[in-house]
Design a protein around this motif. Sequence first.
Motif, PDB file in Angstrom:
ATOM      1  N   SER A 239      40.697  48.360  23.378  1.00 43.24           N
ATOM      2  CA  SER A 239      39.874  49.158  24.281  1.00 43.24           C
ATOM      3  C   SER A 239      39.871  50.579  23.734  1.00 43.24           C
ATOM      4  CB  SER A 239      40.436  49.134  25.700  1.00 43.24           C
ATOM      5  OG  SER A 239      39.672  49.982  26.544  1.00 43.24           O
TER       6      SER A 239
ATOM      7  N   ARG B 255      34.971  52.271  25.663  1.00 45.86           N
ATOM      8  CA  ARG B 255      34.995  52.616  27.089  1.00 45.86           C
ATOM      9  C   ARG B 255      34.647  54.082  27.283  1.00 45.86           C
ATOM     10  NH1 ARG B 255      37.230  50.760  31.950  1.00 45.86           N
ATOM     11  NH2 ARG B 255      37.784  52.446  33.401  1.00 45.86           N
TER      12      ARG B 255
ATOM     13  N   GLY C  63      33.984  54.097  32.686  1.00 47.03           N
ATOM     14  CA  GLY C  63      34.253  52.891  33.458  1.00 47.03           C
ATOM     15  C   GLY C  63      33.410  52.763  34.708  1.00 47.03           C
TER      16      GLY C  63
ATOM     17  N   GLN D  45      41.792  49.617  31.975  1.00 44.77           N
ATOM     18  CA  GLN D  45      40.787  49.796  30.932  1.00 44.77           C
ATOM     19  C   GLN D  45      39.679  48.744  31.038  1.00 44.77           C
ATOM     20  OE1 GLN D  45      40.662  52.018  27.803  1.00 44.77           O
ATOM     21  NE2 GLN D  45      41.534  53.202  29.466  1.00 44.77           N
TER      22      GLN D  45
ATOM     23  N   ASP E 101      38.923  54.064  24.245  1.00 45.18           N
ATOM     24  CA  ASP E 101      38.562  55.007  25.303  1.00 45.18           C
ATOM     25  C   ASP E 101      38.207  56.351  24.680  1.00 45.18           C
ATOM     26  OD1 ASP E 101      38.729  56.968  27.421  1.00 45.18           O
ATOM     27  OD2 ASP E 101      39.764  55.460  28.627  1.00 45.18           O
TER      28      ASP E 101
ATOM     29  N   ALA F  41      45.116  49.701  24.195  1.00 42.21           N
ATOM     30  CA  ALA F  41      44.257  50.789  24.657  1.00 42.21           C
ATOM     31  C   ALA F  41      44.497  51.979  23.743  1.00 42.21           C
ATOM     32  CB  ALA F  41      44.567  51.153  26.097  1.00 42.21           C
TER      33      ALA F  41
ATOM     34  N   THR G  54      33.004  46.605  30.172  1.00 45.51           N
ATOM     35  CA  THR G  54      34.335  46.972  29.686  1.00 45.51           C
ATOM     36  C   THR G  54      35.284  45.775  29.649  1.00 45.51           C
ATOM     37  OG1 THR G  54      34.879  47.692  31.933  1.00 45.51           O
ATOM     38  CG2 THR G  54      34.197  49.387  30.362  1.00 45.51           C
TER      39      THR G  54
ATOM     40  N   TRP H 233      43.142  55.989  22.545  1.00 46.06           N
ATOM     41  CA  TRP H 233      42.381  57.184  22.886  1.00 46.06           C
ATOM     42  C   TRP H 233      42.254  58.077  21.643  1.00 46.06           C
ATOM     43  CZ3 TRP H 233      45.869  54.795  26.001  1.00 46.06           C
ATOM     44  CH2 TRP H 233      45.471  54.470  27.305  1.00 46.06           C
TER      45      TRP H 233
END
Length: 494
Positions: free
Chosen positions: A111, A93, A96, A43, A113, A67, A103, A69
């Motif tokens: 992070s 993110r 990437g 990530q 995403d 991380a 990032t 999502w």
Amino acid sequence: MSGSTTASAVDGGRFLRGHIARELAAVVGADHISIDAHVLQEQAADWSWSSKYLTYRDLEQPAADFAVWPGTTGEVERVVQIASDYGIPIVTRGGGSGTQGGTFAPYGGISLDLGRLDQIIEIDEDSLVVTVGAGIDGPTLEEKLNEKGLTLAHYPGSYHLGATIGGFVAARGSGVVSTKYGKAEDQVVQLEVVVPPGRTVETLRVPSHAAGPDLLQTFVGSEGTLGVITRVSLRVDPLPETRGFLSFSFPDIFVGMEAGRRIMTNRLRPAVIRLYDEADSRKLKDWVGTPFTGTLMVVMCDGAEELVDYETRAITALVEGAGGTSLGPDVGQTWWDGKYEPYAKGKLPQPPLMYGTFDQAARFADLPAIYRAKKKIVEEEFAEYGARYTAHLSHWYDWGAMLYDRFYVDEPPTDPAEAMALHDRLWDAGILTGLSHGGVLNDHHGVGMKLGRFMRPQYGAGYDLIRELKNAWDPAGIMNPGKLGFGPPANGTW
């Protein structure tokens, strides 16, 4: 006693992280959160030299603690609320594919995403506007638009490296046909953004108005430091009826700059003008198959057949009048067919080679001096390292162009600290030389962490206003801290 206190602090930190992980999982689902160290390193990684070098040397990259999502704007809202409650940094993110360390998570945190926000929400064929989730990638969107005879006409070098629509807008990205169709900031119509402490803002439905200051363009280019872009509406265009190609050679790059200036100041609108100096022209021959002719220019015009016919004839006359020699259409067609070859596997530069791309934009009057000064400082001040300089001009405007120039060091120091120091010294030399001759910090790669130290030299007293805006909109400083020259979160490392 002190050992017991330390152990309690460690246990407390571990407990808190577990508690936060469970809160995040309750929002996005257990399958959409990870604290795995390998995942967190993935990530953090991007296409910057620093990231690639750390990977090459088996060194850790500055990574987040979680991380996540999210799958909806509502979930993004809740994640931002949780981060705000605990003072946890958020690093958004996309694909990437950035090159500026955007990032990296130097203060840990989340992070975020956006890969699951990949829906095509609406294609408004009357207004030629498409609305999508910020996590959709360019090729997927382009394929669906092409089925309807439309195009986003945004084809960056990162096109096949996972670049997302949100990333295009967040970094003011550009593509190979930007000379006609514009950069991301010219194509964006409306944004949905989640801002601290967890609320969703929509900019106006149209980008042109006289209803006070423009929120839209404040979020564009903010690189996640003001909020999380979750939905994007963009202008699209009809697929061109035809394309016409031209190519020219010149005695040197300065004659080519003048030819490009004449094209743009006569308000012609080719989709592509690429002007390569001798070093980049030689590299292009090896990578794409165009003939080496010294300084090379390729041009592409598109649209209705009558328009393309007129523009190619007018451009040929202007370029030949400036001192260029026509090479015909085939070289331009070869370039177009192979335009992504420089980004193909095995052709992009990789460590241990040291490299960096400056991409500074400037007015026509300033470009020759910038090229001369940067080539001189890279090749003379860093001669002991064998530093090389190459350049081409790839994005052209009514008032100037962008100089996409690179440095290379084939055999950098083997010690990581020395290598990083040399890398930064080269960036200092190139960027500050460009700024001192009238260039701007960056045209379309963004600032990220790598170029943050140049924001104050670029803006002067104006940077204080930018920082005050950041502090007002994100008082806890949790949105992508350490980027655009902004410092740590208000509470330091959480």
